[in-house]
Design a protein around this motif. Sequence first.
Motif, mmCIF file in Angstrom:
data_model
loop_
_atom_site.group_PDB
_atom_site.id
_atom_site.type_symbol
_atom_site.label_atom_id
_atom_site.label_comp_id
_atom_site.label_asym_id
_atom_site.label_seq_id
_atom_site.Cartn_x
_atom_site.Cartn_y
_atom_site.Cartn_z
ATOM 1 N N GLN A 219 0.798 -1.229 0.000
ATOM 2 C CA GLN A 219 0.000 0.000 0.000
ATOM 3 C C GLN A 219 0.831 1.279 0.000
ATOM 4 N N VAL A 220 2.155 1.157 0.101
ATOM 5 C CA VAL A 220 2.993 2.360 0.073
ATOM 6 C C VAL A 220 3.684 2.471 -1.286
ATOM 7 N N THR A 221 4.126 3.667 -1.581
ATOM 8 C CA THR A 221 4.723 3.931 -2.893
ATOM 9 C C THR A 221 6.094 3.277 -3.038
ATOM 10 N N ASP A 222 6.515 3.162 -4.273
ATOM 11 C CA ASP A 222 7.866 2.661 -4.545
ATOM 12 C C ASP A 222 8.903 3.548 -3.864
ATOM 13 N N TRP A 223 8.644 4.851 -3.850
ATOM 14 C CA TRP A 223 9.563 5.797 -3.204
ATOM 15 C C TRP A 223 9.757 5.438 -1.724
ATOM 16 N N MET A 224 8.669 5.188 -1.013
ATOM 17 C CA MET A 224 8.793 4.868 0.410
ATOM 18 C C MET A 224 9.428 3.494 0.604
ATOM 19 N N GLN A 225 9.100 2.548 -0.234
ATOM 20 C CA GLN A 225 9.739 1.239 -0.118
ATOM 21 C C GLN A 225 11.249 1.366 -0.279
ATOM 22 N N ARG A 226 11.676 2.141 -1.264
ATOM 23 C CA ARG A 226 13.113 2.338 -1.470
ATOM 24 C C ARG A 226 13.732 3.086 -0.289
ATOM 25 N N HIS A 227 13.025 4.086 0.217
ATOM 26 C CA HIS A 227 13.506 4.835 1.384
ATOM 27 C C HIS A 227 13.708 3.885 2.571
ATOM 28 N N LEU A 228 12.755 3.022 2.811
ATOM 29 C CA LEU A 228 12.885 2.059 3.914
ATOM 30 C C LEU A 228 14.042 1.091 3.652
ATOM 31 N N ALA B 232 14.094 -7.905 5.427
ATOM 32 C CA ALA B 232 13.743 -9.199 4.829
ATOM 33 C C ALA B 232 12.430 -9.097 4.051
ATOM 34 N N LEU B 233 11.466 -8.407 4.622
ATOM 35 C CA LEU B 233 10.184 -8.224 3.934
ATOM 36 C C LEU B 233 10.376 -7.451 2.635
ATOM 37 N N LEU B 234 11.149 -6.385 2.680
ATOM 38 C CA LEU B 234 11.415 -5.592 1.479
ATOM 39 C C LEU B 234 12.179 -6.418 0.435
ATOM 40 N N ALA B 235 13.136 -7.213 0.873
ATOM 41 C CA ALA B 235 13.914 -8.046 -0.053
ATOM 42 C C ALA B 235 13.004 -9.049 -0.771
ATOM 43 N N ILE C 211 18.452 -3.664 -2.928
ATOM 44 C CA ILE C 211 19.000 -2.809 -1.866
ATOM 45 C C ILE C 211 18.736 -3.446 -0.511
ATOM 46 N N ALA C 212 17.497 -3.877 -0.297
ATOM 47 C CA ALA C 212 17.139 -4.487 0.997
ATOM 48 C C ALA C 212 17.915 -5.774 1.218
ATOM 49 N N LYS C 213 18.036 -6.588 0.180
ATOM 50 C CA LYS C 213 18.759 -7.858 0.297
ATOM 51 C C LYS C 213 20.230 -7.599 0.647
ATOM 52 N N ALA D 153 20.443 -6.260 4.235
ATOM 53 C CA ALA D 153 20.160 -7.331 5.211
ATOM 54 C C ALA D 153 21.363 -8.257 5.308
ATOM 55 N N GLY D 154 21.985 -8.547 4.167
ATOM 56 C CA GLY D 154 23.186 -9.406 4.160
ATOM 57 C C GLY D 154 24.347 -8.771 4.873
ATOM 58 N N ASN D 155 24.532 -7.460 4.691
ATOM 59 C CA ASN D 155 25.627 -6.740 5.362
ATOM 60 C C ASN D 155 25.398 -6.654 6.865
ATOM 61 N N ARG D 156 24.145 -6.603 7.297
ATOM 62 C CA ARG D 156 23.840 -6.504 8.725
ATOM 63 C C ARG D 156 24.086 -7.829 9.433
ATOM 64 N N SER D 157 23.998 -8.944 8.692
ATOM 65 C CA SER D 157 24.131 -10.247 9.351
ATOM 66 C C SER D 157 25.589 -10.668 9.516
ATOM 67 N N ARG D 158 26.497 -9.921 8.936
ATOM 68 C CA ARG D 158 27.922 -10.269 9.029
ATOM 69 C C ARG D 158 28.529 -9.756 10.286
#
Length: 183
Positions: free
Chosen positions: A139-148, A159-162, A173-175, A178-183
């Motif tokens: 329900q949110v725009t592509d802009w907000m998804q990318r911002h998140l 993970a949800l965004l990925a 970007i999300a993937k 998320a991968g960089n955060r798990s290292r």
Amino acid sequence: MTLRTDVAALLAGAGIVDVDVDEAVADDHVRTSAYLRVVSVTASSPSRDRDRDRAIVATILRDPDEMGAKTAVVALVDEIAVKATGPAEFRRWSAGLLPETDRLKTEGFREFIRRRVHDWLFHLSVEDGHVPTPAELAQVTDWMQRHLAEQSTSPAVLALLAESAHTRKTRNIAKNRAGNRSR
């Protein structure tokens, strides 16, 4: 009220003295730039002054250049949302502002502002700890998804965004984040 009176009052209220009012009235680009400066000053004022915002928006939205007026109002929405302490504060503020958007003749501009407010309410709820469902994310725009995807620190949100973001770019970007955060 005339356009000249409105522009002069907005500039004076924001303490901006280096804009030629006659030039701003004659040139919609100069006027939009002036409005963006007014919005910046307005958003920087203490939160107890938020009551003035509706009057400022009403004045800006009287401008015959609806594109410039919409641009300035969206900038104010963005700046206030970034400073909001949470979704409840932003919801109260935007509830006072949204009726003013009815001044716009162009439905697409009214809808754009409403969507931006909705996006920021979503963002603020995510910042507040809400993990959205795929249906809520849709329900949110592509802009907000990318911002998140670029800003969120929540592994669950990333993970949800990925998995569910509208665009491949945002999913990647999300993937990656998320991968960089798990290292």
